[in-house]
Design an enzyme around this catalytic site. Structure first.
Site, mmCIF file in Angstrom:
data_model
loop_
_atom_site.group_PDB
_atom_site.id
_atom_site.type_symbol
_atom_site.label_atom_id
_atom_site.label_comp_id
_atom_site.label_asym_id
_atom_site.label_seq_id
_atom_site.Cartn_x
_atom_site.Cartn_y
_atom_site.Cartn_z
ATOM 1 N N HIS A 1 0.885 -1.256 -0.037
ATOM 2 C CA HIS A 1 0.022 0.110 -0.009
ATOM 3 C C HIS A 1 0.828 1.173 0.124
ATOM 4 C CE1 HIS A 1 -3.058 2.977 1.086
ATOM 5 N NE2 HIS A 1 -4.026 1.997 0.524
ATOM 6 N N ASP B 1 -8.012 -5.217 0.018
ATOM 7 C CA ASP B 1 -8.456 -6.144 -1.004
ATOM 8 C C ASP B 1 -7.989 -7.447 -0.920
ATOM 9 O OD1 ASP B 1 -10.144 -4.139 -2.179
ATOM 10 O OD2 ASP B 1 -8.393 -3.418 -3.243
HETATM 11 N N1 CMC Z 1 4.180 -7.555 -4.867
HETATM 12 C C1 CMC Z 1 5.563 -7.528 -5.029
HETATM 13 N N2 CMC Z 1 6.457 -6.323 -4.975
HETATM 14 C C2 CMC Z 1 5.824 -5.232 -4.592
HETATM 15 C C3 CMC Z 1 4.396 -5.171 -4.290
HETATM 16 C C4 CMC Z 1 3.632 -6.486 -4.630
HETATM 17 N N3 CMC Z 1 2.169 -6.526 -4.580
HETATM 18 N N4 CMC Z 1 3.927 -3.814 -4.234
HETATM 19 C C5 CMC Z 1 5.063 -3.303 -4.051
HETATM 20 N N5 CMC Z 1 6.216 -3.938 -4.173
HETATM 21 C C6 CMC Z 1 7.476 -3.563 -4.347
HETATM 22 C C7 CMC Z 1 8.053 -2.894 -5.588
HETATM 23 O O1 CMC Z 1 8.475 -3.651 -6.503
HETATM 24 C C8 CMC Z 1 9.051 -1.934 -4.817
HETATM 25 O O2 CMC Z 1 10.443 -2.777 -4.929
HETATM 26 P P1 CMC Z 1 11.673 -1.893 -5.044
HETATM 27 O O3 CMC Z 1 11.891 -0.840 -3.843
HETATM 28 O O4 CMC Z 1 12.681 -2.997 -5.105
HETATM 29 O O5 CMC Z 1 11.470 -1.421 -6.363
HETATM 30 C C9 CMC Z 1 8.460 -1.832 -3.574
HETATM 31 O O6 CMC Z 1 7.786 -2.742 -3.074
HETATM 32 C C10 CMC Z 1 7.553 -0.382 -3.620
HETATM 33 O O7 CMC Z 1 6.743 -0.417 -4.234
HETATM 34 P P2 CMC Z 1 5.990 0.805 -5.144
HETATM 35 O O8 CMC Z 1 5.336 0.381 -6.369
HETATM 36 O O9 CMC Z 1 6.932 1.813 -5.297
HETATM 37 O O10 CMC Z 1 5.144 1.322 -4.108
HETATM 38 P P3 CMC Z 1 3.679 2.238 -4.417
HETATM 39 O O11 CMC Z 1 3.322 3.042 -3.101
HETATM 40 O O12 CMC Z 1 4.074 3.195 -5.802
HETATM 41 O O13 CMC Z 1 2.695 1.228 -4.912
HETATM 42 C C11 CMC Z 1 0.651 -0.331 -4.708
HETATM 43 C C12 CMC Z 1 1.563 0.910 -3.992
HETATM 44 C C13 CMC Z 1 -0.368 -0.628 -3.676
HETATM 45 C C14 CMC Z 1 0.217 0.264 -5.937
HETATM 46 C C15 CMC Z 1 1.601 -1.636 -4.807
HETATM 47 O O14 CMC Z 1 2.031 -2.078 -3.435
HETATM 48 C C16 CMC Z 1 0.865 -2.726 -5.617
HETATM 49 O O15 CMC Z 1 0.955 -2.762 -6.743
HETATM 50 N N6 CMC Z 1 0.238 -3.658 -5.092
HETATM 51 C C17 CMC Z 1 -0.422 -4.508 -5.625
HETATM 52 C C18 CMC Z 1 -1.858 -4.017 -6.223
HETATM 53 C C19 CMC Z 1 -2.908 -3.876 -5.162
HETATM 54 O O16 CMC Z 1 -2.995 -4.870 -4.098
HETATM 55 N N7 CMC Z 1 -3.724 -2.612 -4.873
HETATM 56 C C20 CMC Z 1 -4.555 -2.401 -3.967
HETATM 57 C C21 CMC Z 1 -4.116 -1.317 -2.921
HETATM 58 S S1 CMC Z 1 -5.379 -1.094 -1.640
HETATM 59 C C22 CMC Z 1 -7.002 -0.627 -2.460
HETATM 60 C C23 CMC Z 1 -6.828 0.922 -2.614
HETATM 61 O O17 CMC Z 1 -6.788 1.424 -1.689
HETATM 62 O O18 CMC Z 1 -6.520 1.099 -3.879
#
Ligand code: CMC
Length: 428
Positions: A307, A364
């Site tokens: 998240h 989720d």
């Molecule tokens: N699986 C594997 N690696 C992950 C995941 C995941 N679900 N989420 C983040 N990471 C890794 C990412 O690759 C990055 O690694 P590194 O630092 O080595 O490059 C690190 O963790 C930080 O991730 P980020 O993408 O920079 O984080 P963000 O804040 O931009 O993204 C997120 C947040 C929710 C989009 C992401 O965690 C994600 O894609 N999760 C899966 C989709 C999901 O479950 N979304 C629902 C969110 S809750 C409902 C809502 O309120 O929308």
């Protein structure tokens, strides 16, 4: 130095006011920085940028705190109802008994939609994803209520627009499902509660008697409370930014639905179940999928994990995990996908990759399992999220209008070509 910070740049010192919120979170106010220094700030994905001051929802990602108007999500989920929470979010205070009765009554009175909505619905192919249909139908409300196009109308008229949005969304959502099933639509029954009415419109058929199971209606009500607002997330920021151009509430909410649809946001609930099913079909090898999620050359991510704000736990996920157990128990359902989810959670939570990055199950991760148990089809999951998030979008849109916020218009750092001469097509 007090509530100011200093920026030293190019031999000059600039003072930046520090704004402090009611929970003592501090923010640098950079709104005058460009005029003074020529500098803008760059923050892709607005990871560290506050876009507004808001008094609706407080969220502390480090401590896993979520409060609507000061009330904890845990207490609201346990003691309140979705429409009471909607009132709280939109009008700032918990309603008195009389206020709540009036609010509920107004909403049930307006739940019917114009007959012509059916012709719009008929135009969508049966394979249409219900989120696309819902976004379009909400936008179409501007055609049936043209006065709603002007967000500067009287408080009473704006309130009428708000009530209609809450009243009609369940009807439009259920009808988008009926369209996909190529079944006749079911009209709302204003003797029923908000969730009961929605469930009936989703699942009943004109020729068959249908009783709403109270276990299902209660579980749905709780899920909607948990989704009701979440401060400046992707869809809410979209609603505020669209509304900041003085676009109508329905247009802004329609854009919010579109933003919610993506799998990184609300669409994750659908993606989680699809992922869990894929793991099950593939023999249940959890380690394989955890390895894939960690492999940077593989685009696969563990859906329902991570998240932007929560880095320790998502308080909504804690409540939902328990609710999933209770609902499956009460309905006597044994879902093997729930076992996979629990195993996956355990493995990931003990893995250094996930620990180091603060990746935990989000709201989720378990919500899809409950929706499935309630009989809701997978591609309707994100529609359920939209139903829940509506009061938050409305409250945020209303606050943005009442605070007379300027049009949302970020800047950029340009990285393209500098000025060059046009070359005619023959000479290229
Ligand atoms: N699986 C594997 N690696 C992950 C995941 C995941 N679900 N989420 C983040 N990471 C890794 C990412 O690759 C990055 O690694 P590194 O630092 O080595 O490059 C690190 O963790 C930080 O991730 P980020 O993408 O920079 O984080 P963000 O804040 O931009 O993204 C997120 C947040 C929710 C989009 C992401 O965690 C994600 O894609 N999760 C899966 C989709 C999901 O479950 N979304 C629902 C969110 S809750 C409902 C809502 O309120 O929308």
């Amino acid at each position: 130095m007090g509530n100011k910070a200093e920026l030293h740049y190019d031999g000059e010192v600039y003072e930046l006011p520090v704004i402090t919120g009611t929970e003592n979170e501090n923010a640098l106010d950079i709104s005058k920085l460009r005029g003074q220094s020529g500098l803008i700030t760059l923050d892709r994905g607005f990871k560290n940028t506050g876009s507004c001051k808001s008094s609706i929802t407080f969220l502390n990602g480090e401590e896993g705190i979520l409060r609507y108007r000061g009330y904890s999500i845990e207490e609201l989920a346990e003691k309140s109802t979705f429409l009471e929470v909607a009132f709280l979010l939109i009008y700032s205070e918990l309603p008195t008994k009389e206020e709540l009765d009036n609010f509920v009554n107004e909403i049930s009175t307006h739940s019917l939609v114009h007959e012509d909505v059916k012709s719009i619905l008929d135009g969508f192919p049966s394979k249409s994803h219900p989120m696309g249909v819902l976004s379009s139908l909400v936008s179409s409300l501007t055609a049936f209520y043209p006065k709603s196009l002007d967000p500067n109308r009287s408080k009473e008229e704006i309130n009428g627009t708000i009530i209609r949005a809450i009243a009609k969304l369940p009807t439009l959502a259920a009808w988008s499902f009926k369209n996909r099933m190529r079944q006749p639509v079911i009209y709302p029954d204003n003797q029923l509660g908000y969730c009961e009415n929605f469930i009936r419109m989703m699942f009943s058929l004109p020729t068959v008697a249908y009783e709403v199971n109270p276990v299902i209606a209660d579980a749905l009500d709780k899920l909607l409370i948990l989704h009701a607002d979440h401060e400046q997330n992707c869809s809410t920021s979209t609603v505020r930014i669209v509304g900041s151009s003085h676009a109508s509430l329905y247009t802004s909410v329609s854009s919010g639905i579109a933003a919610l649809w993506g799998p990184l946001h609300g669409g994750a609930n659908q993606a989680v179940i699809e992922m869990l099913e894929e793991i099950k079909e593939d023999g249940g090898d959890i380690d394989k999928y955890v390895a894939k999620a960690k492999d940077k050359s593989d685009p696969f991510r563990l859906m329902g994990f991570g998240h932007r704000v929560y880095k320790n736990f998502d308080p909504r996920a804690t409540i939902i995990k328990k609710a999933a157990d209770d609902v499956l128990d009460e309905l006597g359902i044994n879902d093997p996908v729930l076992d996979i989810a629990k195993k996956l959670e355990k493995v990931a939570l003990n893995d250094t990759y996930f620990k180091e990055r603060g990746l935990y199950p989000n709201v989720d991760f378990y919500s899809g399992i409950i929706y499935r148990a309630l009989g809701i089809p997978t591609d309707m999951f994100t529609v359920m999220f939209a139903l829940g998030r509506l009061p938050g979008w409305i409250a945020q849109w209303k606050e943005m209008r009442e605070n007379h916020e300027p049009i949302g218009r970020p800047r950029q750092v340009y990285t393209g070509s500098s000025a060059r001469q046009y070359v005619s097509i023959e000479n290229r």
